[in-house]
Scaffold this motif. Sequence first.
Motif, PDB file in Angstrom:
ATOM      1  N   TYR A  10     -11.472  -2.986   3.804  1.00 51.32           N
ATOM      2  CA  TYR A  10     -10.545  -3.175   2.737  1.00 51.32           C
ATOM      3  C   TYR A  10     -11.811  -3.292   1.411  1.00 51.32           C
ATOM      4  CZ  TYR A  10      -6.888  -4.696   5.611  1.00 51.32           C
ATOM      5  OH  TYR A  10      -5.886  -4.695   6.885  1.00 51.32           O
ATOM      6  N   TYR A  12     -10.582   8.424  -5.673  1.00 46.42           N
ATOM      7  CA  TYR A  12     -11.072   7.373  -4.825  1.00 46.42           C
ATOM      8  C   TYR A  12     -10.718   7.577  -3.257  1.00 46.42           C
ATOM      9  CZ  TYR A  12     -10.868   2.606  -3.036  1.00 46.42           C
ATOM     10  OH  TYR A  12     -10.973   1.288  -2.160  1.00 46.42           O
ATOM     11  N   LEU A  13      -9.505   8.279  -3.026  1.00 43.96           N
ATOM     12  CA  LEU A  13      -9.151   8.345  -1.592  1.00 43.96           C
ATOM     13  C   LEU A  13     -10.330   9.543  -1.083  1.00 43.96           C
ATOM     14  CD1 LEU A  13      -5.395   9.104  -2.480  1.00 43.96           C
ATOM     15  CD2 LEU A  13      -6.377   7.106  -1.168  1.00 43.96           C
ATOM     16  N   HIS A  19      -6.328  -3.048  -0.008  1.00 41.06           N
ATOM     17  CA  HIS A  19      -5.910  -2.341   1.225  1.00 41.06           C
ATOM     18  C   HIS A  19      -7.255  -1.172   1.334  1.00 41.06           C
ATOM     19  CE1 HIS A  19      -2.090  -4.029   1.972  1.00 41.06           C
ATOM     20  NE2 HIS A  19      -1.899  -3.828   0.637  1.00 41.06           N
ATOM     21  N   GLY A  20      -7.021   0.018   2.124  1.00 39.58           N
ATOM     22  CA  GLY A  20      -8.012   0.754   2.509  1.00 39.58           C
ATOM     23  C   GLY A  20      -8.210   1.573   3.613  1.00 39.58           C
ATOM     24  N   THR A  54      -8.655  -2.081  -6.700  1.00 43.12           N
ATOM     25  CA  THR A  54      -8.155  -1.594  -5.575  1.00 43.12           C
ATOM     26  C   THR A  54      -8.207  -2.744  -4.379  1.00 43.12           C
ATOM     27  OG1 THR A  54     -10.408  -1.266  -4.327  1.00 43.12           O
ATOM     28  CG2 THR A  54      -9.635   0.434  -5.886  1.00 43.12           C
ATOM     29  N   ILE A  61      -3.769   2.644   0.149  1.00 41.98           N
ATOM     30  CA  ILE A  61      -4.246   2.083  -0.743  1.00 41.98           C
ATOM     31  C   ILE A  61      -3.286   1.525  -1.798  1.00 41.98           C
ATOM     32  CG2 ILE A  61      -6.640   2.900  -0.928  1.00 41.98           C
ATOM     33  CD1 ILE A  61      -5.802   4.394  -3.536  1.00 41.98           C
ATOM     34  N   LYS A  62      -3.561   0.240  -2.539  1.00 41.96           N
ATOM     35  CA  LYS A  62      -2.656  -0.056  -3.798  1.00 41.96           C
ATOM     36  C   LYS A  62      -4.062  -0.295  -4.786  1.00 41.96           C
ATOM     37  CE  LYS A  62       0.279  -2.579  -6.112  1.00 41.96           C
ATOM     38  NZ  LYS A  62       1.303  -1.756  -6.803  1.00 41.96           N
ATOM     39  N   VAL A  63      -3.379   0.039  -5.933  1.00 42.82           N
ATOM     40  CA  VAL A  63      -4.587   0.009  -7.015  1.00 42.82           C
ATOM     41  C   VAL A  63      -3.735  -0.831  -8.343  1.00 42.82           C
ATOM     42  CG1 VAL A  63      -5.772   0.912  -9.056  1.00 42.82           C
ATOM     43  CG2 VAL A  63      -6.158   1.877  -6.358  1.00 42.82           C
ATOM     44  N   ARG A  72       0.872  -1.198  -0.159  1.00 47.15           N
ATOM     45  CA  ARG A  72      -0.104   0.186   0.144  1.00 47.15           C
ATOM     46  C   ARG A  72       0.846   1.335  -0.081  1.00 47.15           C
ATOM     47  NH1 ARG A  72       0.629   2.571   4.635  1.00 47.15           N
ATOM     48  NH2 ARG A  72       1.040   1.059   6.616  1.00 47.15           N
ATOM     49  N   ILE A  98      -5.944   6.376   5.844  1.00 49.85           N
ATOM     50  CA  ILE A  98      -6.203   5.393   4.526  1.00 49.85           C
ATOM     51  C   ILE A  98      -4.972   5.244   3.783  1.00 49.85           C
ATOM     52  CG2 ILE A  98      -6.989   5.985   2.321  1.00 49.85           C
ATOM     53  CD1 ILE A  98      -9.234   7.630   3.725  1.00 49.85           C
TER      54      ILE A  98
END
Length: 224
Positions: free
Chosen positions: A95, A110-111, A159-160, A157, A150-152, A80, A148
């Motif tokens: 997640y 998205y964030l 994580h979260g 997507t 994330i990984k995309v 992430r 927060i």
Amino acid sequence: MIYSSKPHSCLLYNQGLMPYLDALQWQRSLLTERINNPNLEDVLILLEHPPVYTLGQGANPEFLKFDLDKSEYHLYRVERGGEVTYHCPGQLVGYPILNLHRYRQDLHWYLRQLEEVIIRVLAKYDLQGERISGFTGVWLEGRKVAAIGIKVSRWVTMHGFSLNVCPDMTGFERIVPCGITDKAVGSLAEWIPGIKCLEIRDQIAQCFSEVFGVKLVDSQYRRY
């Protein structure tokens, strides 16, 4: 905001306490499946973790206040974004495994949507969650209550977010949370004595459904 005339389904997994590595493997499996088959439903996992520290990709170990090589604490470097964070019981972790082709192919958007979910949850308790320019997360009266990271991959997507509901906050004393040196962390229990994660789960699910315009479908976990 709803992005289609008919909301699509999103599988909701309401889990209890799950070891971090088990949840990580599960996420990776779900992500891989959805990269290989973009028609699979989106997923939202809600759970808690036993005490664990995680470092984001490229995170600076200087934000740890203990020796990385001689640590008595579980610590993992994962894919992430973001710096070091802490998970423990009493902190609700979400997640989302979402195919952003269904929404918007924009990571900043998205964030902000994940922040909006938390802000709406806080509003249900007459609390005003705030964003701080230049940072990711949600604050209450200057204290960070939600982180927060994330990984995309191919616009899917993993994580979260994590929301401090009623955790033992002493674990945060061993790190510089998220690498932010001048802003304290907090938990909802400071504003709402007696609040528990079980109550917050329903609020998170409802607000997530509203923000992303999905229909949540209760689902059962199967071990990967």
